[in-house]
Design a protein around this motif. Structure first.
Motif, PDB file in Angstrom:
ATOM      1  N   VAL A  25      26.049  37.544  40.293  1.00 10.04           N
ATOM      2  CA  VAL A  25      26.477  37.210  38.933  1.00 10.04           C
ATOM      3  C   VAL A  25      26.567  38.444  38.034  1.00 10.04           C
ATOM      4  CG1 VAL A  25      25.575  34.858  39.101  1.00 10.04           C
ATOM      5  CG2 VAL A  25      24.085  36.698  38.261  1.00 10.04           C
ATOM      6  N   SER A  26      25.979  39.549  38.454  1.00  8.04           N
ATOM      7  CA  SER A  26      26.033  40.785  37.659  1.00  8.04           C
ATOM      8  C   SER A  26      25.750  41.963  38.577  1.00  8.04           C
ATOM      9  CB  SER A  26      25.005  40.757  36.521  1.00  8.04           C
ATOM     10  OG  SER A  26      23.677  40.742  37.053  1.00  8.04           O
ATOM     11  N   ALA A  27      26.069  43.154  38.091  1.00  5.81           N
ATOM     12  CA  ALA A  27      25.814  44.362  38.876  1.00  5.81           C
ATOM     13  C   ALA A  27      25.605  45.541  37.947  1.00  5.81           C
ATOM     14  CB  ALA A  27      26.978  44.637  39.829  1.00  5.81           C
ATOM     15  N   ALA A  28      24.893  46.528  38.436  1.00  7.58           N
ATOM     16  CA  ALA A  28      24.669  47.763  37.685  1.00  7.58           C
ATOM     17  C   ALA A  28      24.567  48.919  38.660  1.00  7.58           C
ATOM     18  CB  ALA A  28      23.400  47.673  36.843  1.00  7.58           C
ATOM     19  N   VAL A  29      25.123  50.066  38.254  1.00  5.02           N
ATOM     20  CA  VAL A  29      25.052  51.293  39.047  1.00  5.02           C
ATOM     21  C   VAL A  29      24.398  52.360  38.186  1.00  5.02           C
ATOM     22  CG1 VAL A  29      26.357  53.072  40.254  1.00  5.02           C
ATOM     23  CG2 VAL A  29      27.134  50.696  40.350  1.00  5.02           C
ATOM     24  N   GLU A  30      23.338  52.975  38.713  1.00  7.19           N
ATOM     25  CA  GLU A  30      22.622  54.020  37.985  1.00  7.19           C
ATOM     26  C   GLU A  30      22.882  55.362  38.658  1.00  7.19           C
ATOM     27  OE1 GLU A  30      18.507  53.034  37.646  1.00  7.19           O
ATOM     28  OE2 GLU A  30      18.903  50.957  37.022  1.00  7.19           O
ATOM     29  N   SER A  31      23.249  56.354  37.855  1.00  2.15           N
ATOM     30  CA  SER A  31      23.523  57.683  38.425  1.00  2.15           C
ATOM     31  C   SER A  31      23.525  58.718  37.321  1.00  2.15           C
ATOM     32  CB  SER A  31      24.883  57.700  39.128  1.00  2.15           C
ATOM     33  OG  SER A  31      25.925  57.893  38.197  1.00  2.15           O
TER      34      SER A  31
END
Length: 312
Positions: A199-205
């Motif tokens: 239902v959601s996503a996040a990318v950390e960088s």
């Protein structure tokens, strides 16, 4: 074995390759492709070292095109070709030719490279740093079945991705995408295990990382969910979070060669997620010369959500 040629021609270079091959007893039949590296003096050493290491898996003829610009105005328009031919142990598992093109010859590099290509073998062109806006129509790029760029090496990586998206042609690829292979494999395996609705996503960088942006676009393209971009201190991609009704599927790699996978209802596990060398990335790209449709789809996906340059 090394053979230096000054103010030479393609035919003389071909003769030198044959003579060097005979001298060291190296056959040509084992080489599977021609790799053309288009670079400058500053990046030539590192690029060639990576290609030489990759040649142990993919024996090839490596042509390094180095365009030289003379400081003297009088000599700036003089066309001259200098070459260094390496065979045997000096060239890894193939043959290497360094082509230093002076003056106007640099604009006609394809005329020098074409006679040096292995007959009936695929051609791959790699720009380690500065690549043309449209690689497929570049005189050297048009000779190749595979064209490799690297958005990570340019001043504005995210702008470079947009340029690549606008000019994409089958056979184009970028090392920013190749760096994601372990992440994509682990995430695909995690989704197979969890079998949950995302239902959601996040990318950390780190900010403005092109691999992170491509990963976010891949999620948007495949999962059809908004993806949050979160800026961290890095290095490169540090975490991925996929929201499900039962909790988050998460891969963390704050530093070092290992990450940790967490899936709701399952024990966490350790994953091998080291930052791979350029030689490993090039070796992976040389394993497949067919168009990468998944890369093309992710690249062209209109990015939306938070900018990687704005921490949340």
């Amino acid at each position: 074995m090394k053979i230096d040629l000054t103010d030479t021609t393609s035919s003389k270079i071909n003769k030198a390759i044959i003579e060097g091959r005979r001298a060291v007893g190296t056959p040509a039949v084992g080489m599977v492709l021609t790799l053309v590296i288009v670079t400058d003096e500053e990046n030539a050493y590192d690029s060639l070292k990576a290609a030489t290491d990759a040649s142990r898996e993919h024996p090839s003829r490596t042509l390094v095109v180095i365009k030289r610009h003379d400081r003297s105005p009088r000599r700036r328009h003089e066309a001259r070709l200098d070459a260094e031919v390496r065979v045997g142990s000096d060239a890894g598992s193939g043959e290497t030719v360094l082509l230093r093109m002076h003056g106007e010859l640099g604009a006609r590099a394809d005329s020098v490279v074409l006679p040096l290509l292995l007959p009936d073998a695929p051609v791959v062109v790699w720009w380690p740093v500065d690549a043309p806006e449209v690689p497929s129509t570049d005189p050297l790029g048009s000779l190749a079945q595979r064209r490799i760029t690297d958005a990570y090496a340019v001043e504005d990586p995210l702008a470079a991705l947009d340029v690549r998206a606008a000019s994409y042609a089958p056979g184009d690829t970028d090392l920013a995408w190749t760096r994601l292979t372990p992440w994509r494999s682990m995430l695909a395996a995690a989704l197979d295990q969890a079998r949950a609705t995302i239902v959601s996503a996040a990318v950390e960088s780190e900010p403005d990382n092109p691999s992170a942006e491509l990963l976010a676009r891949w999620f948007e393209d495949r999962l059809r969910v908004p993806v949050e971009r979160v800026a961290t201190d890095g290095p490169v991609v540090t975490a991925v979070r996929l929201g499900t009704p039962d909790g988050e599927i998460r891969i963390d790699r704050p530093e070092g060669p290992v990450g940790r996978l967490s899936i709701p209802g399952q024990p966490s596990r350790v994953l091998a997620l080291k930052v791979r060398t350029t030689a490993e990335l090039i070796a992976e790209e040389l394993r497949r010369l067919d168009p990468d449709e998944v890369y093309a789809s992710a690249l062209r996906r209109a990015a939306y959500g938070l900018s990687m340059g704005n921490p949340t």
